[in-house]
Design an enzyme around this catalytic site. Structure first.
Site, mmCIF file in Angstrom:
data_model
loop_
_atom_site.group_PDB
_atom_site.id
_atom_site.type_symbol
_atom_site.label_atom_id
_atom_site.label_comp_id
_atom_site.label_asym_id
_atom_site.label_seq_id
_atom_site.Cartn_x
_atom_site.Cartn_y
_atom_site.Cartn_z
ATOM 1 N N TRP A 79 -11.896 12.377 8.282
ATOM 2 C CA TRP A 79 -10.459 12.129 8.417
ATOM 3 C C TRP A 79 -10.080 10.800 7.783
ATOM 4 O O TRP A 79 -10.736 9.833 7.873
ATOM 5 C CB TRP A 79 -10.029 12.092 9.893
ATOM 6 C CG TRP A 79 -8.558 11.807 9.972
ATOM 7 C CD1 TRP A 79 -7.553 12.648 9.621
ATOM 8 C CD2 TRP A 79 -7.949 10.576 10.376
ATOM 9 N NE1 TRP A 79 -6.343 12.020 9.771
ATOM 10 C CE2 TRP A 79 -6.550 10.757 10.223
ATOM 11 C CE3 TRP A 79 -8.437 9.346 10.822
ATOM 12 C CZ2 TRP A 79 -5.638 9.742 10.513
ATOM 13 C CZ3 TRP A 79 -7.543 8.342 11.117
ATOM 14 C CH2 TRP A 79 -6.142 8.546 10.974
ATOM 15 N N ASP A 90 -5.073 3.805 0.119
ATOM 16 C CA ASP A 90 -6.199 4.097 1.015
ATOM 17 C C ASP A 90 -6.607 5.564 0.857
ATOM 18 O O ASP A 90 -5.797 6.462 1.072
ATOM 19 C CB ASP A 90 -5.772 3.824 2.464
ATOM 20 C CG ASP A 90 -6.939 3.815 3.431
ATOM 21 O OD1 ASP A 90 -8.045 4.249 3.046
ATOM 22 O OD2 ASP A 90 -6.747 3.363 4.585
ATOM 23 N N ARG A 108 -13.676 -5.284 3.846
ATOM 24 C CA ARG A 108 -12.510 -5.040 4.706
ATOM 25 C C ARG A 108 -12.846 -4.969 6.195
ATOM 26 O O ARG A 108 -12.145 -4.331 6.977
ATOM 27 C CB ARG A 108 -11.872 -3.714 4.276
ATOM 28 C CG ARG A 108 -10.778 -3.918 3.254
ATOM 29 C CD ARG A 108 -10.079 -2.628 2.937
ATOM 30 N NE ARG A 108 -9.666 -1.873 4.092
ATOM 31 C CZ ARG A 108 -8.649 -2.181 4.876
ATOM 32 N NH1 ARG A 108 -7.907 -3.234 4.618
ATOM 33 N NH2 ARG A 108 -8.355 -1.442 5.920
ATOM 34 N N ASP A 167 -3.408 -0.460 15.152
ATOM 35 C CA ASP A 167 -4.236 -0.219 16.334
ATOM 36 C C ASP A 167 -5.122 -1.414 16.670
ATOM 37 O O ASP A 167 -5.873 -1.375 17.640
ATOM 38 C CB ASP A 167 -5.086 1.053 16.174
ATOM 39 C CG ASP A 167 -5.850 1.098 14.868
ATOM 40 O OD1 ASP A 167 -5.292 1.550 13.862
ATOM 41 O OD2 ASP A 167 -7.008 0.652 14.867
ATOM 42 N N ARG A 179 0.866 -1.184 0.000
ATOM 43 C CA ARG A 179 0.000 0.000 0.000
ATOM 44 C C ARG A 179 0.895 1.224 0.000
ATOM 45 O O ARG A 179 1.864 1.283 0.765
ATOM 46 C CB ARG A 179 -0.859 -0.019 1.270
ATOM 47 C CG ARG A 179 -1.849 1.120 1.336
ATOM 48 C CD ARG A 179 -2.544 1.180 2.694
ATOM 49 N NE ARG A 179 -1.918 2.179 3.546
ATOM 50 C CZ ARG A 179 -2.522 2.743 4.597
ATOM 51 N NH1 ARG A 179 -3.749 2.394 4.930
ATOM 52 N NH2 ARG A 179 -1.895 3.636 5.326
ATOM 53 N N GLU A 219 -4.325 -7.070 5.321
ATOM 54 C CA GLU A 219 -3.461 -5.932 5.673
ATOM 55 C C GLU A 219 -2.561 -6.315 6.851
ATOM 56 O O GLU A 219 -3.000 -6.952 7.803
ATOM 57 C CB GLU A 219 -4.343 -4.730 6.065
ATOM 58 C CG GLU A 219 -3.551 -3.496 6.466
ATOM 59 C CD GLU A 219 -4.456 -2.327 6.894
ATOM 60 O OE1 GLU A 219 -5.582 -2.589 7.351
ATOM 61 O OE2 GLU A 219 -4.013 -1.171 6.770
ATOM 62 N N GLU A 266 -9.117 2.054 -1.450
ATOM 63 C CA GLU A 266 -9.852 1.715 -0.227
ATOM 64 C C GLU A 266 -10.650 2.916 0.270
ATOM 65 O O GLU A 266 -10.148 4.047 0.236
ATOM 66 C CB GLU A 266 -8.789 1.304 0.801
ATOM 67 C CG GLU A 266 -9.294 1.014 2.170
ATOM 68 C CD GLU A 266 -8.121 0.642 3.082
ATOM 69 O OE1 GLU A 266 -7.077 0.138 2.591
ATOM 70 O OE2 GLU A 266 -8.240 0.877 4.292
ATOM 71 N N TYR A 289 -2.806 11.689 5.676
ATOM 72 C CA TYR A 289 -3.099 10.409 6.313
ATOM 73 C C TYR A 289 -2.069 9.348 5.901
ATOM 74 O O TYR A 289 -1.664 9.291 4.750
ATOM 75 C CB TYR A 289 -4.505 9.905 5.907
ATOM 76 C CG TYR A 289 -4.629 8.430 6.134
ATOM 77 C CD1 TYR A 289 -4.855 7.929 7.409
ATOM 78 C CD2 TYR A 289 -4.418 7.536 5.092
ATOM 79 C CE1 TYR A 289 -4.878 6.572 7.640
ATOM 80 C CE2 TYR A 289 -4.449 6.172 5.308
ATOM 81 C CZ TYR A 289 -4.680 5.697 6.590
ATOM 82 O OH TYR A 289 -4.681 4.351 6.807
ATOM 83 N N HIS A 299 -9.211 6.802 2.534
ATOM 84 C CA HIS A 299 -9.649 7.135 3.893
ATOM 85 C C HIS A 299 -10.867 8.069 3.913
ATOM 86 O O HIS A 299 -10.873 9.087 4.607
ATOM 87 C CB HIS A 299 -8.481 7.737 4.701
ATOM 88 C CG HIS A 299 -8.370 7.178 6.081
ATOM 89 N ND1 HIS A 299 -8.788 7.869 7.186
ATOM 90 C CD2 HIS A 299 -7.917 5.996 6.540
ATOM 91 C CE1 HIS A 299 -8.581 7.148 8.263
ATOM 92 N NE2 HIS A 299 -8.055 5.988 7.901
ATOM 93 N N GLU A 311 -13.725 -1.054 6.908
ATOM 94 C CA GLU A 311 -13.016 -1.103 8.196
ATOM 95 C C GLU A 311 -13.791 -0.430 9.325
ATOM 96 O O GLU A 311 -13.516 -0.698 10.482
ATOM 97 C CB GLU A 311 -11.605 -0.523 8.078
ATOM 98 C CG GLU A 311 -11.565 0.971 7.858
ATOM 99 C CD GLU A 311 -10.142 1.504 7.718
ATOM 100 O OE1 GLU A 311 -9.317 0.848 7.072
ATOM 101 O OE2 GLU A 311 -9.878 2.589 8.255
ATOM 102 N N HIS A 327 -9.038 -5.626 7.521
ATOM 103 C CA HIS A 327 -8.321 -4.544 8.189
ATOM 104 C C HIS A 327 -7.269 -5.154 9.127
ATOM 105 O O HIS A 327 -7.575 -6.069 9.887
ATOM 106 C CB HIS A 327 -9.382 -3.779 8.996
ATOM 107 C CG HIS A 327 -8.940 -2.522 9.622
ATOM 108 N ND1 HIS A 327 -9.601 -1.996 10.709
ATOM 109 C CD2 HIS A 327 -7.948 -1.664 9.331
ATOM 110 C CE1 HIS A 327 -9.022 -0.855 11.060
ATOM 111 N NE2 HIS A 327 -8.014 -0.635 10.235
HETATM 112 C C1 CS2 Z 1 -6.488 2.479 8.107
HETATM 113 C C2 CS2 Z 1 -6.277 2.578 9.540
HETATM 114 O O1 CS2 Z 1 -5.196 0.553 8.018
HETATM 115 C C3 CS2 Z 1 -6.021 1.226 7.453
HETATM 116 O O2 CS2 Z 1 -6.489 0.962 6.377
HETATM 117 O O3 CS2 Z 1 -7.487 3.100 7.492
HETATM 118 O O4 CS2 Z 1 -4.972 3.082 9.710
HETATM 119 C C4 CS2 Z 1 -7.245 3.427 10.328
HETATM 120 O O5 CS2 Z 1 -6.989 4.779 10.130
HETATM 121 C C5 CS2 Z 1 -7.113 3.081 11.775
HETATM 122 O O6 CS2 Z 1 -7.286 1.714 11.949
HETATM 123 C C6 CS2 Z 1 -8.094 3.859 12.623
HETATM 124 O O7 CS2 Z 1 -8.042 3.404 13.921
HETATM 125 MG MG MG Z 2 -8.101 2.106 5.773
#
Ligand code: CS2
Ligand code: MG
Length: 404
Positions: free
Chosen positions: A404, A212, A285, A318, A147, A341, A238, A159, A214, A264, A314
């Site tokens: 965001w 992504d 996802r 986090d 990615r 991912e 994505e 982002y 986002h 996600e 996903h």
């Molecule tokens: C993201 C994440 O991994 C991804 O595709 O969009 O980084 C996302 O921003 C976080 O999981 C939010 O907690």
């Molecule tokens: Mg994402």
């Protein structure tokens, strides 16, 4: 196999993770990830105050019935907090079932349908040159899919680059109050094709390229982006647009052949149903730990299989290693697997979570340890106390709140 205790462990080895640990009367323990980034303590309370007391005395082997008991029993349906809490219970019970049987969970799910799980890594850079170096780093390690995200010229932050959202760096300065970023759609739409063109020009088409968006574009802008990226044969774009208005994906679809991946922020099969059954996306996802666990995600994947939609779970940093291991166990077994991912975790996380998954040649395997194959070191976890953190927010140049 009666459950005798259910405890919640909160730790911050680089970022916050919430882990549910269920113990049976014969001393078998199971783990489930209950992390909901930026809203962690709401799930801690949901578990500690509501679900944990209900688990005591239940038969740990009744995984499906426990799922229904917690889902229907709440009366209030769906939502990320509820479904993350239920997911943690579900994954912990699968972990216990695997350990009781002496088998990795994937064997209980029907056994492996492929030799390994293709994963994609996150390459990023402040400039295109920096990004290209990062892509090279992934290709050198054997990744078959990458990615790419790079700073949009003229924007102070983009982002996927730095900060706690990437999982790559640890910024102790991240406070409870969200950082405010500025977003400019036209700068981005101008830049994205240049970025992909540079990547394909340098490395060719021998690996899968992902990106992504986002949730930042309108459906029509997403259609323009998809079209402008067609020459670079993306594996997917994505979350091109927020997915509340799901019929808007029809518009994107009518204008571009660039594949779409979404899900996600979904928490149940009902969030996926319209997009899947109308064939408005190519990859679903949803994550195992935000969508009700292995039991529920398996149903999402089966629905997707009926409509030729493939999986692309996903796997951001986090989500804890417990979540990632749960995803790998399921990925290995489903017929319509697409890609997984893998953002990885910050170094201190390996002191807390002991994993068994392995990487070779672009593929991951969950390993042969019974259960999910992840242990938690609670003493190490206690060395990293919870830190209040928030995800950033976005505003347009004139100050209007944006996604965001
Ligand atoms: C993201 C994440 O991994 C991804 O595709 O969009 O980084 C996302 O921003 C976080 O999981 C939010 O907690
Ligand atoms: Mg994402």
């Amino acid at each position: 196999m009666k459950i005798v205790s259910a405890d919640v462990i909160v730790t911050c080895p680089g970022r916050n993770y919430v882990t549910l640990k269920i113990t049976t009367e014969d001393g078998i323990t199971g783990l489930g990830d209950a992390t909901l980034n930026g809203r962690e303590l709401s799930v801690v309370s949901y578990l500690r105050d509501h679900l944990c007391p209900m688990l005591i005395g239940r038969d740990a082997s009744r995984i499906g019935d426990t799922w229904q008991y917690l889902y229907r029993g709440a009366y209030w349906r769906r939502g990320p907090v509820t479904m993350t809490a239920i997911a943690a219970v579900d994954c912990a019970l699968w972990d216990i079932a695997g350990k009781a049987a002496g088998m990795p969970v994937y064997k209980l799910l029907g056994g492996q349908a492929r030799e390994g799980v293709t994963i994609y890594g996150h390459a990023n850079g402040q400039t295109i040159d920096e990004l290209l170096e990062d892509v090279q780093r992934f290709l050198d390690q054997g990744y078959r899919a990458v990615r790419v995200q790079a700073a949009v010229p003229g924007l102070e932050s983009t982002y996927g680059l730095h900060g706690s959202d990437t999982g790559k760096t640890y910024e102790p300065a991240d406070a409870a109050l969200p950082t405010e970023n500025v977003w400019d759609t036209s700068a981005y739409l101008d830049f994205a094709p240049k970025l992909m063109s540079a990547v394909r020009e340098q490395f060719g088409f021998g690996f899968q390229l992902l990106h992504d968006v986002h949730h930042r574009l309108s459906p029509l802008e997403a259609a323009q982006l998809g079209r402008s990226l067609e020459p670079y044969r993306m594996f997917w774009i994505e979350d091109p647009t927020p997915a509340e208005d799901q019929d808007s994906f029809r518009l994107i679809r009518q204008h571009t052949t660039t594949p779409l991946a979404v899900g996600e922020v979904f928490s149940s099969i009902f969030d996926c149903q319209h997009l899947i059954t109308n064939r408005l996306i190519d990859y679903i996802r949803t994550s195992v730990s935000h969508t009700g666990g292995i039991t529920h995600l398996r149903r999402v994947f089966d629905l997707a299989a009926l409509y030729g939609v493939r999986t692309g779970s996903h796997g951001a940093g986090d989500l804890s290693p417990v979540s990632f291991a749960s995803a790998l166990q399921l990925d290995l077994t489903v017929p319509n697997f697409g890609i997984q991912e893998y953002m990885g975790h910050l170094e201190p996380a390996s002191e807390v979570f002991k994993t068994n998954y392995t990487f070779a040649d672009g593929y991951m395997h969950p390993g042969e340890a019974p259960g999910l194959g992840v242990d938690i070191d609670e003493e190490a976890a206690a060395r990293y106390p919870y830190q209040p953190r928030s995800l950033p927010v976005n505003r347009l140049r004139d100050g209007t709140m944006h996604d965001w």
